[in-house]
Write an enzyme that holds these catalytic residues in place. Structure first.
Site, PDB file in Angstrom:
ATOM      1  NE  ARG A 120     -44.573 -34.518 -23.714  1.00 23.20           N
ATOM      2  CZ  ARG A 120     -45.870 -34.374 -23.932  1.00 23.20           C
ATOM      3  NH1 ARG A 120     -46.416 -33.180 -23.845  1.00 23.20           N
ATOM      4  NH2 ARG A 120     -46.612 -35.401 -24.236  1.00 23.20           N
ATOM      5  CE  LYS A 142     -25.626 -41.721 -13.289  1.00 20.56           C
ATOM      6  NZ  LYS A 142     -24.916 -42.783 -12.569  1.00 20.56           N
ATOM      7  CD  GLU A 184     -20.946 -40.640  -2.971  1.00 23.24           C
ATOM      8  OE1 GLU A 184     -19.999 -41.027  -3.701  1.00 23.24           O
ATOM      9  OE2 GLU A 184     -22.085 -41.143  -3.012  1.00 23.24           O
ATOM     10  CE  LYS A 230     -21.651 -36.058 -10.080  1.00 21.51           C
ATOM     11  NZ  LYS A 230     -22.636 -36.828  -9.371  1.00 21.51           N
ATOM     12  CD  GLU A 240     -23.074 -44.212 -15.350  1.00 24.24           C
ATOM     13  OE1 GLU A 240     -23.572 -43.323 -14.636  1.00 24.24           O
ATOM     14  OE2 GLU A 240     -23.036 -45.391 -15.020  1.00 24.24           O
ATOM     15  NE  ARG A 244     -22.720 -38.954 -14.382  1.00 25.96           N
ATOM     16  CZ  ARG A 244     -23.611 -37.990 -14.350  1.00 25.96           C
ATOM     17  NH1 ARG A 244     -23.864 -37.301 -15.422  1.00 25.96           N
ATOM     18  NH2 ARG A 244     -24.251 -37.690 -13.236  1.00 25.96           N
ATOM     19  CG  ASN A 248     -21.972 -46.372 -10.446  1.00 23.24           C
ATOM     20  OD1 ASN A 248     -22.645 -47.229  -9.895  1.00 23.24           O
ATOM     21  ND2 ASN A 248     -22.484 -45.293 -11.008  1.00 23.24           N
ATOM     22  CG  HIS A 251     -21.933 -45.758  -5.834  1.00 26.12           C
ATOM     23  ND1 HIS A 251     -20.701 -45.231  -5.534  1.00 26.12           N
ATOM     24  CD2 HIS A 251     -22.848 -44.814  -5.443  1.00 26.12           C
ATOM     25  CE1 HIS A 251     -20.865 -44.022  -5.005  1.00 26.12           C
ATOM     26  NE2 HIS A 251     -22.146 -43.752  -4.933  1.00 26.12           N
ATOM     27  CG  HIS A 255     -26.435 -48.008  -5.499  1.00 26.30           C
ATOM     28  ND1 HIS A 255     -26.224 -47.636  -6.800  1.00 26.30           N
ATOM     29  CD2 HIS A 255     -26.539 -46.852  -4.793  1.00 26.30           C
ATOM     30  CE1 HIS A 255     -26.202 -46.312  -6.878  1.00 26.30           C
ATOM     31  NE2 HIS A 255     -26.383 -45.816  -5.667  1.00 26.30           N
ATOM     32  CG  HIS A 270     -25.763 -42.840  -0.846  1.00 28.55           C
ATOM     33  ND1 HIS A 270     -26.227 -43.819  -1.680  1.00 28.55           N
ATOM     34  CD2 HIS A 270     -24.780 -42.194  -1.537  1.00 28.55           C
ATOM     35  CE1 HIS A 270     -25.569 -43.774  -2.823  1.00 28.55           C
ATOM     36  NE2 HIS A 270     -24.687 -42.796  -2.771  1.00 28.55           N
TER      37      HIS A 270
HETATM   38  N1  LIG Z   1     -27.691 -38.221  -8.501  1.00 30.93           N
HETATM   39  C1  LIG Z   1     -26.486 -38.495  -8.123  1.00 30.93           C
HETATM   40  O1  LIG Z   1     -25.523 -38.334  -8.883  1.00 30.93           O
HETATM   41  C2  LIG Z   1     -26.255 -39.006  -6.727  1.00 30.93           C
HETATM   42  C3  LIG Z   1     -24.952 -39.157  -6.245  1.00 30.93           C
HETATM   43  C4  LIG Z   1     -24.770 -39.599  -4.933  1.00 30.93           C
HETATM   44  C5  LIG Z   1     -25.875 -39.870  -4.135  1.00 30.93           C
HETATM   45  N2  LIG Z   1     -27.122 -39.719  -4.646  1.00 30.93           N
HETATM   46  C6  LIG Z   1     -28.296 -39.986  -3.801  1.00 30.93           C
HETATM   47  O2  LIG Z   1     -28.280 -39.086  -2.709  1.00 30.93           O
HETATM   48  C7  LIG Z   1     -29.018 -39.655  -1.633  1.00 30.93           C
HETATM   49  C8  LIG Z   1     -28.237 -39.480  -0.338  1.00 30.93           C
HETATM   50  O3  LIG Z   1     -28.117 -38.110  -0.068  1.00 30.93           O
HETATM   51  P1  LIG Z   1     -27.939 -37.567   1.428  1.00 30.93           P
HETATM   52  O4  LIG Z   1     -26.895 -38.330   2.099  1.00 30.93           O
HETATM   53  O5  LIG Z   1     -27.860 -36.098   1.356  1.00 30.93           O
HETATM   54  O6  LIG Z   1     -29.295 -38.050   2.123  1.00 30.93           O
HETATM   55  P2  LIG Z   1     -30.624 -37.276   2.586  1.00 30.93           P
HETATM   56  O7  LIG Z   1     -31.181 -36.459   1.513  1.00 30.93           O
HETATM   57  O8  LIG Z   1     -31.485 -38.321   3.194  1.00 30.93           O
HETATM   58  O9  LIG Z   1     -30.098 -36.297   3.730  1.00 30.93           O
HETATM   59  C9  LIG Z   1     -29.537 -36.849   4.889  1.00 30.93           C
HETATM   60  C10 LIG Z   1     -30.223 -36.363   6.175  1.00 30.93           C
HETATM   61  O10 LIG Z   1     -29.737 -35.069   6.492  1.00 30.93           O
HETATM   62  C11 LIG Z   1     -30.833 -34.153   6.656  1.00 30.93           C
HETATM   63  N3  LIG Z   1     -30.330 -32.847   6.251  1.00 30.93           N
HETATM   64  C12 LIG Z   1     -29.949 -32.462   5.013  1.00 30.93           C
HETATM   65  N4  LIG Z   1     -29.408 -31.235   5.068  1.00 30.93           N
HETATM   66  C13 LIG Z   1     -29.441 -30.845   6.356  1.00 30.93           C
HETATM   67  C14 LIG Z   1     -28.991 -29.683   7.047  1.00 30.93           C
HETATM   68  N5  LIG Z   1     -28.343 -28.692   6.424  1.00 30.93           N
HETATM   69  N6  LIG Z   1     -29.182 -29.623   8.391  1.00 30.93           N
HETATM   70  C15 LIG Z   1     -29.780 -30.647   9.054  1.00 30.93           C
HETATM   71  N7  LIG Z   1     -30.205 -31.775   8.457  1.00 30.93           N
HETATM   72  C16 LIG Z   1     -30.027 -31.878   7.117  1.00 30.93           C
HETATM   73  C17 LIG Z   1     -31.939 -34.730   5.829  1.00 30.93           C
HETATM   74  O11 LIG Z   1     -33.185 -34.282   6.264  1.00 30.93           O
HETATM   75  C18 LIG Z   1     -31.733 -36.226   6.071  1.00 30.93           C
HETATM   76  O12 LIG Z   1     -32.316 -36.570   7.311  1.00 30.93           O
HETATM   77  C19 LIG Z   1     -29.247 -41.109  -1.984  1.00 30.93           C
HETATM   78  O13 LIG Z   1     -30.587 -41.280  -2.376  1.00 30.93           O
HETATM   79  C20 LIG Z   1     -28.321 -41.340  -3.154  1.00 30.93           C
HETATM   80  O14 LIG Z   1     -28.800 -42.343  -4.017  1.00 30.93           O
HETATM   81  C21 LIG Z   1     -27.323 -39.291  -5.904  1.00 30.93           C
END
Ligand SMILES: NC(=O)c1ccc[n+]([C@@H]2O[C@H](COP(=O)([O-])OP(=O)(O)OC[C@H]3O[C@@H](n4cnc5c(N)ncnc54)[C@H](O)[C@@H]3O)[C@@H](O)[C@H]2O)c1
Length: 375
Positions: A120, A142, A184, A230, A240, A244, A248, A251, A255, A270
């Site tokens: 929990r 989120k 972003e 943000k 949201e 908020r 999006n 997105h 998405h 992404h």
């Molecule tokens: N919760 C939210 O508000 C929110 C907002 C935007 C995106 N997201 C989510 O975030 C995700 C995308 O995030 P992302 O682009 O970071 O993708 P990711 O987590 O896949 O990271 C991208 C790549 O970079 C590598 N990496 C990360 N940090 C590194 C570093 N310092 N050095 C070398 N390699 C590194 C990772 O291993 C991966 O291969 C999606 O799933 C998306 O839906 C969530």
């Protein structure tokens, strides 16, 4: 230079981890530490954490670092959560434990979800290592995973107890991932910071792909401005119910496009999908003019293809993309809605769309790309 952003139940610390994290931990009584990384962040980032006795779970297993053939998004699944929860049980974590999510957005979304649901809810902190996670994913609580091919279909809202963003991690981030995170930042500029949008227009696309081309101070400025947008939005509307949804922007299409390409041999990041989505959403729809925030700034249609290797979307993909959009969380009574920035910063309008409108926008997007390619 350190900077702290305060949210109602969490803080975001921007600065060297070696200063911010130990200072924060000093006043807390955690007895166990559970670190969640992925194959790459285990290899290149986890050395920065000196926490004796900490247990680490590596998503994707320990292996060669690099993005070739390793797509964390494909592991943002219930199966991986099961493995993480099993490792948490194996480590006998209890409520005095702190979960540390060290990675990109996949780790912050999925690690946060596992922490928020295990027994929990355990306290967790986000240590974002990608540009995208620092500027967006790690902030605002989120959390979630993809399910049955739908992005973020399962999840909860829960804020981390703190976020520690250290720009030093960007030094090892591959160029493609730097650019991805920049999408972003563009989104944040377009929804809430005209000065940041002006600054982006003066940057050369190569300076983003080659992180070293921008000074450390410039990165800090970009991060500060973007994190500020943000944190302002999530403070106004944590769950949201209103504004908020503006986060999006790009997105609804993004998405769906990301999910469409995810199981293929050539998935998008992404940020690439969001960049393509912002273009689709900013293009003119049925009879109406285009949506350009900040005094009809049509530069968006030039800037985005300049920064991102946007790919054409085949006509054969249109039905699947529409089906995926029918799962969007902003839909109301089955009607798909786009969250678009309005003329003033932090103002939004929700625009209803239809299958025919979506297909028209995708066609116009393809035409725009072809024209950009011919220049
Ligand atoms: N919760 C939210 O508000 C929110 C907002 C935007 C995106 N997201 C989510 O975030 C995700 C995308 O995030 P992302 O682009 O970071 O993708 P990711 O987590 O896949 O990271 C991208 C790549 O970079 C590598 N990496 C990360 N940090 C590194 C570093 N310092 N050095 C070398 N390699 C590194 C990772 O291993 C991966 O291969 C999606 O799933 C998306 O839906 C969530």
């Amino acid at each position: 230079m350190n900077h702290t952003f305060h949210l109602p139940d969490s803080s975001v610390f921007l600065g060297p981890l070696a200063e911010t994290l130990p200072a924060w931990l000093r006043n807390r009584q955690y007895e166990q530490f559970f670190i969640i990384t992925d194959r790459n962040t285990h290899a290149v980032c986890s050395g920065c954490l000196q926490l004796p006795g900490a247990v680490e779970f590596v998503v994707g297993g320990i292996g060669h670092a690099g993005t070739a053939g390793f797509v964390p998004e494909q592991l943002k699944t219930l199966q991986t959560c099961e493995q993480i929860w099993a490792a948490m049980l194996g480590a006998r974590l209890d409520r005095r434990a702190l979960v540390i999510n060290l990675g990109g957005g996949v780790i912050s979304d999925m690690g946060g979800f596992c922490a928020a649901t295990y027994k929990r809810g355990l306290d967790f902190v986000q240590l974002p290592t990608s540009l995208l996670a620092m500027t967006d994913a790690a902030i605002g609580g989120k959390l979630g995973i993809d399910f049955h091919g739908v992005k973020n279909a399962i999840g909860v809202f829960k804020n981390p107890v703190a976020v520690f963003a250290d720009p030093d991690f960007l030094k090892s981030l591959p160029a493609r991932e730097l650019r991805s995170g920049f999408a972003e930042i563009i989104k944040h500029a377009l929804i809430g910071d005209p000065a940041l949008w002006q600054k982006i227009q003066s940057l050369h696309p190569e300076s983003i792909a080659d992180g070293a081309a921008l000074s450390a101070a410039s990165w800090i400025d970009l991060l500060e401005a973007s994190i500020s947008v943000k944190t302002q939005v999530v403070t106004l509307d944590p769950h949201e119910h209103g504004i908020r949804a503006l986060l999006n922007f790009g997105h609804t299409f993004g998405h769906a496009i990301e999910s469409y390409f995810l199981p293929t041999a050539d998935p998008l990041t992404h940020g690439e999908a969001v960049a393509m989505g912002m273009l689709c959403e900013a293009l003119p729809s049925d009879g109406a003019g285009a949506v350009f925030p900040f005094e009809q700034d049509a530069e968006i249609l030039r800037i985005i293809p300049g920064f991102f290797p946007c790919r054409p979307i085949p006509d054969s993909a249109f039905p699947a993309i529409w089906d995926l959009m029918l799962q969007d969380k902003k839909n109301k009574s089955g009607v798909v809605r786009l969250a678009l920035p309005d003329a003033e910063p932090f103002s939004m309008r929700l625009q209803e769309t239809s299958r025919a409108d979506v297909e028209r926008r995708l066609r116009r997007y393809n035409v725009l790309l072809a024209a950009a390619g011919e220049k």
